[in-house]
Motif scaffolding. Structure first.
Motif, PDB file in Angstrom:
ATOM      1  N   UNK A  38    -145.869  14.076  -4.436  1.00  0.00           N
ATOM      2  CA  UNK A  38    -144.842  14.595  -3.649  1.00  0.00           C
ATOM      3  C   UNK A  38    -143.895  15.028  -4.308  1.00  0.00           C
ATOM      4  N   UNK A  39    -143.196  14.273  -5.406  1.00  0.00           N
ATOM      5  CA  UNK A  39    -142.294  14.736  -6.316  1.00  0.00           C
ATOM      6  C   UNK A  39    -142.542  15.879  -7.078  1.00  0.00           C
ATOM      7  N   UNK A  40    -143.771  15.973  -7.560  1.00  0.00           N
ATOM      8  CA  UNK A  40    -144.071  17.235  -8.259  1.00  0.00           C
ATOM      9  C   UNK A  40    -144.014  18.394  -7.452  1.00  0.00           C
ATOM     10  N   UNK A  41    -144.580  18.248  -6.028  1.00  0.00           N
ATOM     11  CA  UNK A  41    -144.542  19.341  -5.044  1.00  0.00           C
ATOM     12  C   UNK A  41    -143.240  19.815  -4.866  1.00  0.00           C
ATOM     13  N   UNK A  42    -142.368  18.934  -4.904  1.00  0.00           N
ATOM     14  CA  UNK A  42    -140.762  19.156  -4.660  1.00  0.00           C
ATOM     15  C   UNK A  42    -140.205  19.747  -5.826  1.00  0.00           C
ATOM     16  N   UNK A  43    -140.315  19.390  -7.067  1.00  0.00           N
ATOM     17  CA  UNK A  43    -139.682  19.839  -8.021  1.00  0.00           C
ATOM     18  C   UNK A  43    -140.418  21.390  -8.690  1.00  0.00           C
ATOM     19  N   UNK A  44    -141.577  21.114  -8.900  1.00  0.00           N
ATOM     20  CA  UNK A  44    -142.603  22.411  -9.552  1.00  0.00           C
ATOM     21  C   UNK A  44    -143.031  23.403  -8.878  1.00  0.00           C
ATOM     22  N   UNK A  45    -143.589  23.033  -7.626  1.00  0.00           N
ATOM     23  CA  UNK A  45    -144.610  23.849  -6.822  1.00  0.00           C
ATOM     24  C   UNK A  45    -143.966  24.667  -5.762  1.00  0.00           C
ATOM     25  N   UNK A  46    -143.252  25.648  -6.145  1.00  0.00           N
ATOM     26  CA  UNK A  46    -142.613  26.575  -5.283  1.00  0.00           C
ATOM     27  C   UNK A  46    -143.174  27.809  -5.137  1.00  0.00           C
ATOM     28  N   UNK A  47    -143.088  28.554  -4.035  1.00  0.00           N
ATOM     29  CA  UNK A  47    -143.617  29.848  -3.739  1.00  0.00           C
ATOM     30  C   UNK A  47    -142.533  30.897  -4.239  1.00  0.00           C
ATOM     31  N   UNK A  48    -142.838  31.792  -4.896  1.00  0.00           N
ATOM     32  CA  UNK A  48    -141.941  32.991  -5.190  1.00  0.00           C
ATOM     33  C   UNK A  48    -141.815  34.041  -4.046  1.00  0.00           C
ATOM     34  N   UNK A  49    -140.794  33.768  -3.392  1.00  0.00           N
ATOM     35  CA  UNK A  49    -140.739  34.547  -2.007  1.00  0.00           C
ATOM     36  C   UNK A  49    -139.949  36.046  -2.277  1.00  0.00           C
ATOM     37  N   UNK A  50    -140.706  36.984  -1.688  1.00  0.00           N
ATOM     38  CA  UNK A  50    -140.438  38.365  -1.709  1.00  0.00           C
ATOM     39  C   UNK A  50    -140.025  38.712  -0.382  1.00  0.00           C
ATOM     40  N   UNK A  51    -138.686  39.146  -0.175  1.00  0.00           N
ATOM     41  CA  UNK A  51    -138.235  39.712   1.052  1.00  0.00           C
ATOM     42  C   UNK A  51    -137.186  38.808   1.519  1.00  0.00           C
ATOM     43  N   UNK A  52    -136.838  38.934   2.805  1.00  0.00           N
ATOM     44  CA  UNK A  52    -135.746  38.393   3.573  1.00  0.00           C
ATOM     45  C   UNK A  52    -136.019  36.646   3.530  1.00  0.00           C
ATOM     46  N   UNK A  72    -132.373  39.177   1.167  1.00  0.00           N
ATOM     47  CA  UNK A  72    -133.415  39.956   0.741  1.00  0.00           C
ATOM     48  C   UNK A  72    -133.862  39.947  -0.870  1.00  0.00           C
ATOM     49  N   UNK A  73    -134.822  39.249  -1.198  1.00  0.00           N
ATOM     50  CA  UNK A  73    -134.808  39.166  -2.767  1.00  0.00           C
ATOM     51  C   UNK A  73    -135.621  40.437  -3.444  1.00  0.00           C
ATOM     52  N   UNK A  74    -135.884  41.351  -2.531  1.00  0.00           N
ATOM     53  CA  UNK A  74    -136.424  42.694  -3.211  1.00  0.00           C
ATOM     54  C   UNK A  74    -135.111  43.482  -3.147  1.00  0.00           C
ATOM     55  N   UNK A  75    -134.338  43.740  -2.245  1.00  0.00           N
ATOM     56  CA  UNK A  75    -133.392  44.522  -2.251  1.00  0.00           C
ATOM     57  C   UNK A  75    -131.922  43.949  -2.656  1.00  0.00           C
ATOM     58  N   UNK A  76    -131.704  42.698  -2.342  1.00  0.00           N
ATOM     59  CA  UNK A  76    -130.602  41.894  -2.698  1.00  0.00           C
ATOM     60  C   UNK A  76    -129.479  42.114  -1.546  1.00  0.00           C
TER      61      UNK A  76
END
Length: 89
Positions: A38-52, A72-76
């Motif tokens: 659970x700790x590894x998932x919290x710290x390291x396993x994140x999705x790189x979201x694109x969009x709002x 919005x990560x694509x347009x800022x």
């Protein structure tokens, strides 16, 4: 350059802020046992979201408060800002 509206101070340059990560990430509860997985998932396993989506930012050169920013990560483009303790609708 981005301009972020701090709910405490008003419109400011992004240079006054520090990015703090995805605001939708559920943090482990304090003083509770957390498995290594659970700790590894919290710290390291994140999705790189694109969009709002919602992010955490700290106003380091101003009020030093944490805020939530809908960006919005694509347009800022920034759509909304909230105080850290306000609920995302």
């Amino acid at each position: 350059m981005l301009h972020i509206k701090c709910p405490h101070c008003g419109m400011r340059s992004q240079n006054e802020f520090s990015y703090g990560g995805d605001a939708s990430v559920k943090r482990p509860e304090l003083n509770k046992e957390v498995s290594d997985q659970d700790w590894d998932n919290f710290v390291y396993n994140r999705k790189s979201l694109r969009g709002k989506h919602w992010e955490l930012w700290q106003h380091i050169s101003g009020c030093r408060q944490w805020i939530k920013v809908e960006r919005d990560t694509a347009t800022h483009e920034i759509f909304n800002t909230l105080k850290a303790n306000e609920e995302i609708s």
